[in-house]
Design an enzyme around this catalytic site. Sequence first.
Site, short mmCIF file in Angstrom:
data_model
loop_
_atom_site.label_atom_id
_atom_site.label_comp_id
_atom_site.label_asym_id
_atom_site.label_seq_id
_atom_site.Cartn_x
_atom_site.Cartn_y
_atom_site.Cartn_z
N ASP A 1 -62.38 -9.41 45.81
CA ASP A 1 -61.39 -8.61 45.08
C ASP A 1 -60.12 -8.42 45.93
O ASP A 1 -59.01 -8.45 45.41
CB ASP A 1 -61.98 -7.24 44.71
CG ASP A 1 -63.24 -7.39 43.86
OD1 ASP A 1 -63.32 -8.37 43.08
OD2 ASP A 1 -64.13 -6.55 43.98
N ARG B 1 -72.21 -12.42 37.56
CA ARG B 1 -73.27 -11.51 37.99
C ARG B 1 -74.54 -11.87 37.22
O ARG B 1 -74.62 -11.62 36.01
CB ARG B 1 -72.90 -10.05 37.72
CG ARG B 1 -71.68 -9.56 38.47
CD ARG B 1 -71.96 -9.37 39.97
NE ARG B 1 -70.79 -8.91 40.70
CZ ARG B 1 -69.88 -9.68 41.27
NH1 ARG B 1 -69.98 -10.99 41.17
NH2 ARG B 1 -68.87 -9.17 41.94
N GLY C 1 -66.67 -7.00 48.08
CA GLY C 1 -65.29 -6.58 47.79
C GLY C 1 -64.25 -7.50 48.43
O GLY C 1 -63.06 -7.39 48.12
#
Length: 312
Positions: free
Chosen positions: A255, A164, A252
């Site tokens: 993930d 990030r 997401g």
Amino acid sequence: MVTIGETLGLFARARPGVLRSGAAFEFRIAGAESNVAIGLTRLGVSAGWVGRVGGDPLGAEILRALRGERVEVYAPTDESRPTGLMIKDRRTPTHQSVSYYRSGSAGAALRPSDLPYDVLAGAELVHTTGITLAISSSAAAAAEDAMTAGRAAEGRISLDVNYRSRLWSPGEARRHISRLLPEVDVLFASADEAGLVLGEDHVDPMIAARRLQATGPAEVLIKLGDQGAVAVAGEDSATAAAVRVPVVDTVGAGDAFVAGYLAGRVWSKPLEERLTLACAAGAFACTSEGDWEGAADPDDLDLLRSSEPVRR
Ligand code: KDG
């Protein structure tokens, strides 16, 4: 499986447009590591999440939502710090941008004394991401201590680079992650993140996976988005194509991919099946809004093969 990291309150713009007063927002929660824990429990694998929340409504919602998803929660409530927050702006239907309000948050104050060492000692696998390493030195120390405790009990260690740029520089990320790689068993990275860790751009994904493997992790997965994924595990290697789906929200998906792969690992599936499951779980997560809400259960994965629009 136990995951460790910060979960945030999330305000996401309900519709695309300019961020001005009057814009409607939806309130949700999000966090890469708790997203993975939910991805696992949805698939039927028991999972816990370790973190720290503020004594505020955001923290209460995190605890409620994770418990509602059958995640075992190990998270002290910190009355002196707020729960971190993320705002997701959607300027166009296909373009989202994220702002973090997490410095000094309860989640960033996670520390080694918060860890449930008895639970870590019984975990088959401990998973964290580069986000936890980046948010604070105490959270990084907690993640590293959890890795040490997991290994000491013969559990496996899984790390998703999850770079990030708003949290640390490429150089900081490369140095920190490279130092930990000898302790990692399963490494997840995008093609860009693999390049970041290797310090080289545009490396062929399979070559990058083998080079990363040489630094420690026996299993390396390179996520290639709509190009699928490649994996190496010991001498084995596999490639998988992406599953085509109508995309609503890609956040997401990585993930969910991790959860799919780790579930396949618990079920002792061969590498190629683990990778196929990971790609299917990642694709399914793109079909609905939210960072974890679209995580698949086993029946959902069958929908990817079904051409029937309505089941009755
Ligand atoms: O992988 C999705 C995550 O990035 C998101 O849920 C929020 O953990 C998050 C972060 O720090 O960006």
